[in-house]
Design an enzyme around this catalytic site. Structure first.
Site, PDB file in Angstrom:
ATOM      1  N   GLU A 173       0.783  -1.249   0.000  1.00  0.00           N
ATOM      2  CA  GLU A 173       0.000   0.000   0.000  1.00  0.00           C
ATOM      3  C   GLU A 173       0.811   1.293   0.000  1.00  0.00           C
ATOM      4  OE1 GLU A 173      -2.678  -0.288   3.348  1.00  0.00           O
ATOM      5  OE2 GLU A 173      -3.688  -2.046   2.548  1.00  0.00           O
ATOM      6  N   GLU A 283      -6.369 -10.904  -0.758  1.00  0.00           N
ATOM      7  CA  GLU A 283      -7.154 -10.652   0.459  1.00  0.00           C
ATOM      8  C   GLU A 283      -8.642 -10.585   0.123  1.00  0.00           C
ATOM      9  OE1 GLU A 283      -5.568  -7.278   2.650  1.00  0.00           O
ATOM     10  OE2 GLU A 283      -3.510  -7.794   2.132  1.00  0.00           O
TER      11      GLU A 283
HETATM   12  C1  XIL Z   1      -6.107  -6.267   8.679  1.00  0.00           C
HETATM   13  C2  XIL Z   1      -6.422  -7.406   9.636  1.00  0.00           C
HETATM   14  O1  XIL Z   1      -7.360  -8.262   9.039  1.00  0.00           O
HETATM   15  C3  XIL Z   1      -6.975  -6.843  10.937  1.00  0.00           C
HETATM   16  O2  XIL Z   1      -7.136  -7.896  11.904  1.00  0.00           O
HETATM   17  C4  XIL Z   1      -6.040  -5.778  11.493  1.00  0.00           C
HETATM   18  O3  XIL Z   1      -6.633  -5.190  12.637  1.00  0.00           O
HETATM   19  C5  XIL Z   1      -5.769  -4.707  10.455  1.00  0.00           C
HETATM   20  O4  XIL Z   1      -5.259  -5.323   9.282  1.00  0.00           O
HETATM   21  N1  XIL Z   1      -4.887  -4.698   3.997  1.00  0.00           N
HETATM   22  C6  XIL Z   1      -3.893  -5.547   4.429  1.00  0.00           C
HETATM   23  C7  XIL Z   1      -4.125  -6.404   5.601  1.00  0.00           C
HETATM   24  O5  XIL Z   1      -2.862  -5.658   3.758  1.00  0.00           O
HETATM   25  O6  XIL Z   1      -2.954  -6.610   6.338  1.00  0.00           O
HETATM   26  C8  XIL Z   1      -5.192  -5.845   6.515  1.00  0.00           C
HETATM   27  O7  XIL Z   1      -5.443  -6.785   7.540  1.00  0.00           O
HETATM   28  C9  XIL Z   1      -6.428  -5.535   5.721  1.00  0.00           C
HETATM   29  C10 XIL Z   1      -6.152  -4.490   4.676  1.00  0.00           C
END
Ligand code: XIL
Length: 368
Positions: A173, A283
């Protein structure tokens, strides 16, 4: 054998196959309505249907690797991502202190069950370890010191799991959503504050030195937005032209009922693949809530149908692009608990319901 009898045989084989498929689909959809006992081939999971396509992964916590969730994970997935425990903050909270236990547990579970592991993530502006870039008073460290800390971190983590983690989200990101095409980098990231864009090629180089066989990803969300897509493309092109070891792009895939459009999804996969990079959806979840203003938290039949349609659409595209797609990872196991759930407002974003049963969308995703 005579031509006519060959044709008769072919027709009868086809008919048998047709009846078998119809019964399978029918039973499958009954099962989707909540009766798991009717499952046709109860040994087959999502990963098996996609065996000839790509890896099917899931983001897990160490806790989810126990009890009934563990069984679901073993049945349906052949790749794991640590939802949190490999991020810099959790795994490396102080200079001389690593929390290996949680990350090890995920890697060991994967190895014991013949699954792969994707590492997530080596460098991010969030859930990061503050000591790496600032002193105890909150002042930024000098660039050389901060970068040396980051290098040590990346080297240690990648080396520990060398040969056990096949690929890493090296950088997460760093590109912003700003609609202005000229605003590319997340300037509020501590790493950008420390070193401008200079750290970007370095993190990939350090990861590559630590494990030359690891597949190195740039990972981001909103990658289907045409403006952000181009910013990411340009950044990756610049890195590749400079010989930086970037091998793949992770589309996070935190999607909604109406986003992305099929056109934008295809365009992003094609554009990144045109750089010679592998593509993964890293994701995946499809939130049924429409946004901040949406007061409704129920999984209405209308939302359910839209979610089914969206899941069908995206998996059709994934299958079609299997030559460049190497994995699809869901973010969390089931609707029982998603990172998107807010108090009193659940997201229902996954393929398994709160009772860990396949949803209707599941049966559509395996129907091809
Ligand atoms: C999220 C997790 O799912 C949560 O438990 C945590 O509180 C915050 O991060 N993008 C990403 C992930 O790359 O690492 C994130 O995961 C969601 C958004």
């Amino acid at each position: 054998m005579k031509k006519t009898s060959l044709i008769t045989r072919a027709v009868s084989l086809f008919a048998t196959g047709f009846i078998f498929v119809s019964v399978t689909v029918l039973l499958g959809s009954c099962n989707g309505l909540g009766n798991s006992s009717g499952e046709v081939d109860s040994t087959k999971g999502l990963k098996d249907y996609y065996e000839d396509y790509f890896l099917i992964g899931v983001a897990v916590s160490p806790r989810s690797l126990e009890g009934e969730q563990a069984e679901l994970i073993k049945k349906h997935f052949n790749s794991l991502t640590a939802e949190n425990v490999m991020k810099p903050g959790p795994i490396h909270p102080e200079k001389d202190n690593y929390n290996w236990a949680d990350a090890d547990k995920i890697v060991e579970f994967a190895q014991a069950n013949g699954m792969k592991v994707r590492g997530h993530t080596l460098c991010w502006h969030s859930q990061t370890a503050q000591w790496m870039y600032q002193d105890s008073l909150g002042n930024l460290l000098p660039k050389e010191e901060a970068l040396a800390n980051l290098k040590d971190h990346i080297t240690d983590v990648v080396t520990r799991y060398k040969g056990k983690i096949y690929g890493w989200d090296v950088l997460n990101e760093i590109v912003v959503d700003d609609p202005d095409p000229a605003k590319v980098y997340r300037e509020t990231s501590p790493w950008y504050k420390v070193a401008g864009k200079e750290f970007i090629p370095l993190v990939f180089q350090w990861a590559h030195e630590a494990d030359p066989d690891a597949v190195l990803f740039y990972n981001d969300y909103n990658t289907e937005n045409p403006v952000k897509r181009d910013k990411i493309y340009n950044m990756l092109k610049e890195l590749l032209d400079a010989g930086v070891p970037v091998h793949a792009v992770g589309l996070q895939g935190h999607w909604k009922l109406n986003d992305p459009t099929e056109e934008n999804l295809r365009a992003s996969i094609d554009k990144f693949a045109s750089l010679g990079l592998d593509v993964q959806v890293t994701e995946l979840d499809i939130n049924v809530n429409l946004g901040r203003e949406d007061p409704d938290s129920t999984f209405t039949p209308e939302r359910e149908q839209k979610q089914i349609d969206q899941y069908k659409m995206v998996f059709n595209v994934f299958r079609e692009k299997k030559d460049v797609i190497t994995g699809i990872t869901f973010w969390n196991v089931s609707d029982r608990g998603s990172w998107l759930d807010r108090r009193g407002k659940k997201a229902y974003p996954l393929l398994f319901d709160e009772n860990l049963q396949p949803k209707k969308a599941y049966w559509e995703v395996i129907k091809f």
